[in-house]
Design an enzyme around this catalytic site. Structure first.
Site, PDB file in Angstrom:
ATOM      1  N   GLU A  53       9.430  -5.944   2.385  1.00 46.80           N
ATOM      2  CA  GLU A  53      10.314  -5.072   3.149  1.00 46.80           C
ATOM      3  C   GLU A  53      11.766  -5.175   2.685  1.00 46.80           C
ATOM      4  O   GLU A  53      12.490  -4.179   2.651  1.00 46.80           O
ATOM      5  CB  GLU A  53      10.207  -5.410   4.644  1.00 46.80           C
ATOM      6  CG  GLU A  53      10.538  -4.221   5.516  1.00 46.80           C
ATOM      7  CD  GLU A  53       9.914  -4.321   6.892  1.00 46.80           C
ATOM      8  OE1 GLU A  53      10.658  -4.182   7.869  1.00 46.80           O
ATOM      9  OE2 GLU A  53       8.703  -4.526   6.982  1.00 46.80           O
ATOM     10  N   HIS A  85       2.053 -16.295   2.255  1.00 47.00           N
ATOM     11  CA  HIS A  85       2.866 -15.619   3.272  1.00 47.00           C
ATOM     12  C   HIS A  85       2.886 -16.542   4.485  1.00 47.00           C
ATOM     13  O   HIS A  85       1.844 -16.827   5.067  1.00 47.00           O
ATOM     14  CB  HIS A  85       2.246 -14.274   3.625  1.00 47.00           C
ATOM     15  CG  HIS A  85       3.094 -13.444   4.530  1.00 47.00           C
ATOM     16  ND1 HIS A  85       3.018 -12.066   4.572  1.00 47.00           N
ATOM     17  CD2 HIS A  85       4.060 -13.772   5.419  1.00 47.00           C
ATOM     18  CE1 HIS A  85       3.889 -11.592   5.452  1.00 47.00           C
ATOM     19  NE2 HIS A  85       4.518 -12.620   5.984  1.00 47.00           N
ATOM     20  N   CYS A 126      -3.927  -9.347   4.113  1.00 48.76           N
ATOM     21  CA  CYS A 126      -3.711  -8.148   4.925  1.00 48.76           C
ATOM     22  C   CYS A 126      -4.178  -8.400   6.356  1.00 48.76           C
ATOM     23  O   CYS A 126      -5.349  -8.725   6.578  1.00 48.76           O
ATOM     24  CB  CYS A 126      -4.448  -6.958   4.331  1.00 48.76           C
ATOM     25  SG  CYS A 126      -4.173  -5.431   5.269  1.00 48.76           S
ATOM     26  N   ASN A 133       6.355 -16.050   0.404  1.00 44.71           N
ATOM     27  CA  ASN A 133       6.546 -14.700   0.930  1.00 44.71           C
ATOM     28  C   ASN A 133       6.904 -14.808   2.411  1.00 44.71           C
ATOM     29  O   ASN A 133       6.247 -15.521   3.152  1.00 44.71           O
ATOM     30  CB  ASN A 133       5.262 -13.882   0.731  1.00 44.71           C
ATOM     31  CG  ASN A 133       5.399 -12.429   1.138  1.00 44.71           C
ATOM     32  OD1 ASN A 133       4.430 -11.803   1.532  1.00 44.71           O
ATOM     33  ND2 ASN A 133       6.593 -11.872   1.056  1.00 44.71           N
ATOM     34  N   GLY A 134       7.986 -14.106   2.804  1.00 49.27           N
ATOM     35  CA  GLY A 134       8.397 -14.108   4.208  1.00 49.27           C
ATOM     36  C   GLY A 134       9.834 -14.554   4.382  1.00 49.27           C
ATOM     37  O   GLY A 134      10.285 -15.515   3.749  1.00 49.27           O
ATOM     38  N   ASN A 135      10.592 -13.815   5.229  1.00 56.12           N
ATOM     39  CA  ASN A 135      12.002 -14.125   5.548  1.00 56.12           C
ATOM     40  C   ASN A 135      12.959 -13.810   4.413  1.00 56.12           C
ATOM     41  O   ASN A 135      14.049 -14.394   4.349  1.00 56.12           O
ATOM     42  CB  ASN A 135      12.191 -15.613   5.931  1.00 56.12           C
ATOM     43  CG  ASN A 135      11.343 -16.041   7.107  1.00 56.12           C
ATOM     44  OD1 ASN A 135      10.791 -15.206   7.802  1.00 56.12           O
ATOM     45  ND2 ASN A 135      11.251 -17.329   7.327  1.00 56.12           N
ATOM     46  N   VAL A 155       0.840  -1.203   0.000  1.00 55.58           N
ATOM     47  CA  VAL A 155       0.000   0.000   0.000  1.00 55.58           C
ATOM     48  C   VAL A 155       0.871   1.248   0.000  1.00 55.58           C
ATOM     49  O   VAL A 155       1.741   1.425   0.854  1.00 55.58           O
ATOM     50  CB  VAL A 155      -0.940   0.003   1.217  1.00 55.58           C
ATOM     51  CG1 VAL A 155      -1.747   1.298   1.264  1.00 55.58           C
ATOM     52  CG2 VAL A 155      -1.877  -1.201   1.159  1.00 55.58           C
ATOM     53  N   LYS A 200      -3.448 -14.118  -2.711  1.00 54.74           N
ATOM     54  CA  LYS A 200      -2.343 -14.022  -1.751  1.00 54.74           C
ATOM     55  C   LYS A 200      -2.928 -14.263  -0.366  1.00 54.74           C
ATOM     56  O   LYS A 200      -3.849 -13.561   0.059  1.00 54.74           O
ATOM     57  CB  LYS A 200      -1.677 -12.650  -1.820  1.00 54.74           C
ATOM     58  CG  LYS A 200      -0.445 -12.508  -0.926  1.00 54.74           C
ATOM     59  CD  LYS A 200       0.267 -11.175  -1.185  1.00 54.74           C
ATOM     60  CE  LYS A 200       1.579 -11.097  -0.410  1.00 54.74           C
ATOM     61  NZ  LYS A 200       1.369 -10.937   1.039  1.00 54.74           N
ATOM     62  N   GLN A 209      -3.872  -6.015  -7.655  1.00 55.07           N
ATOM     63  CA  GLN A 209      -4.467  -6.633  -6.462  1.00 55.07           C
ATOM     64  C   GLN A 209      -5.625  -5.800  -5.921  1.00 55.07           C
ATOM     65  O   GLN A 209      -5.525  -4.585  -5.802  1.00 55.07           O
ATOM     66  CB  GLN A 209      -3.427  -6.807  -5.354  1.00 55.07           C
ATOM     67  CG  GLN A 209      -3.983  -7.617  -4.184  1.00 55.07           C
ATOM     68  CD  GLN A 209      -3.068  -7.663  -2.976  1.00 55.07           C
ATOM     69  OE1 GLN A 209      -2.877  -6.663  -2.305  1.00 55.07           O
ATOM     70  NE2 GLN A 209      -2.494  -8.830  -2.707  1.00 55.07           N
TER      71      GLN A 209
END
Length: 484
Positions: A233, A175, A108, A208-210, A25, A147, A79
């Site tokens: 991130e 995720h 989310c 998704n993640g790490n 976002v 997702k 999305q």
């Protein structure tokens, strides 16, 4: 041409993409997507768009998608967040000509998603999700993807993924965190869950993640067997992550600002990106951090970026041989590198607290314990406090609104039925009654219409006059309902 599905869709339309920039976002706008693509990203998502707003607001469509159409920005997935099958599909139909697929946000975890009833807070409503995806799969000319976040239980997560696949989802991004794992409680994403989903479905899967560097991407693909890896991130702190490089921050910042000159976006997006890129440096130069927060123009941001660059170059010139990075960083602060979000214990120490429970309150306390007293304020509320020192955020001081007898929304203080306007309007229309508190005058206008009709008719037979009066009265009530 028939719509491609599953593996064929990933291989041909998405060009076998392995390196994916997440939907973020206000952060994955066109300028940032183009920067990421220049440095190794093979597929990008738009920021999450609100389906209902996209459907009703032409300006929202233009600002968030139509004006951003760019040949270099493909393949692209748009999305949406939504909780209504018809609204979701109608919005997707307006977007499908500008992208390669439509993604439904089921991941989310933020409080705004809870209040709006979308994102990860739909993951228990399997019947609704099936209807949304079935309809989208039937109506859209592009594939539908999803997702998701995981459940604590691996078996339930697998069944969830299989349900989405059966409904028509052509690609799944997983995720590896639950919806409760966010902020300081994020923890480590479970690749075990992702691996189990990958083995259980026959459609492409992204993880998704790490993901903080290219070696994480390679390890994730090796351990889980996924088709691609998505970064959020990690990408924001180092847009060259997928190249396996750690460039100088000002190189990435200057390149991004050049793209923004060509493809403008709101200043808040630009400022947020520079806060991420310069994160470690801004801990050193706090004054420039304040300047970046206050600057009101793109030229001003460029000036702050130039000053940060000069400060770093001066620091490099004065650097002693053998000097190592400070604060436990892997690289010097002027080099793009991961930001490791502090866990509850670390955040507790940063705040000078001795107990974990107190240290992790902050924003979560404000979000989830709205009725309780808290000595902590979010950053937004701290800014409001600076602008207005007399402002109070004590929930006990806020006015308490009585609830509508029908739906629970705040009722009108002068409503004769003790209802909100929507419920009051339905009842007043049904009973041909007035509610001065809401400005609804069904009875008054009905009586006026009868009086006017009587004066216009003159001398008529009683039967005709009575029938005419009733017709006019009904017309007036229907018109009032339409006008209201």
């Amino acid at each position: 041409m028939p719509k491609l599905r599953g593996e064929a869709f990933w291989r041909e339309t998405l060009r076998s993409a392995h390196y994916v920039v997440a939907p973020m976002v206000d952060q994955s706008e066109l300028a940032w997507r183009l920067l990421s693509r220049r440095h190794g990203a093979q597929l990008c998502y738009t920021p999450m768009l609100h389906a209902q707003v996209f459907l009703r607001d032409a300006n929202y469509r233009r600002e968030n998608l139509y004006d951003e159409a760019c040949p270099e920005d493909r393949p692209l997935i748009v999305q949406f967040c939504a909780n209504d099958p018809e609204v979701f599909v109608q919005a997707a139909l307006l977007a499908q000509d500008y992208c390669d697929a439509i993604d439904l946000n089921l991941g989310c975890p933020q409080m705004i998603a809870k209040r709006g009833h979308y994102g990860a807070f739909l993951q228990e409503e399997w019947d609704l999700l099936q209807r949304m995806i079935l309809l989208a799969n039937e109506k859209l000319s592009v594939p539908i993807t999803c997702k998701i976040r995981v459940f604590p239980d691996i078996d339930k997560t697998v069944k969830y993924a299989q349900m989405l696949e059966k409904a028509g989802c052509q690609l799944l991004t997983v995720h590896g965190r639950t919806k409760e794992q966010k902020g300081p409680l994020a923890g480590v994403a479970s690749w075990e869950h992702i691996q189990a989903v990958r083995k259980a479905v026959n459609i492409p899967v992204f993880a998704n993640g790490n993901i903080q560097c290219l070696s994480d991407v390679e390890e994730c693909i090796r351990k889980t067997g996924v088709h691609g890896v998505m970064s959020a991130e990690g990408n924001l702190h180092n847009p060259a992550l997928f190249e396996g490089r750690n460039p100088l921050v000002w190189e990435m910042a200057e390149e991004y600002l050049e793209i923004v000159q060509k493809y403008p976006c709101p200043l808040s997006y630009v400022r947020a990106h520079l806060f991420k890129l310069w994160h470690h440096t801004l801990q050193v130069y706090q004054q420039l951090r304040e300047e970046l927060a206050k600057v009101k123009t793109l030229e001003g941001i460029v000036d702050v970026n130039r000053e940060l660059k000069l400060r770093c170059q001066e620091e490099i010139a004065n650097q002693k041989e053998g000097e190592k990075p400070k604060e436990g960083l892997p690289f010097f602060h002027w080099i793009c590198q991961p930001y490791i979000r502090p866990g509850p214990k670390e955040r507790c120490r940063e705040n000078g607290d001795s107990g974990t429970e107190k240290g992790v309150r902050g924003k979560r306390a404000l979000e989830e314990e709205e009725d309780g007293n808290s000595e902590f304020l979010s950053k937004n509320k701290q800014k409001k406090k600076l602008r207005n020192p007399n402002k109070s955020f004590d929930p006990s001081l806020k006015p308490k609104y009585a609830k509508c007898d029908q739906c629970g929304n705040p009722k009108g203080t002068k409503c004769v039925f003790n209802m909100c306007r929507g419920c009051c309007k339905k009842r007043a229309f049904k009973e041909v009654a007035d509610c001065p508190g809401h400005g609804l005058l069904f009875k008054t206008k009905y009586e006026k219409s009868l009086s006017w009709q009587h004066s216009q008719r003159g001398i008529q037979s009683p039967e005709i006059s009575q029938r005419g009066d009733a017709e006019v009265g009904e017309t007036a009530v229907l018109k009032e309902a339409g006008d209201s």
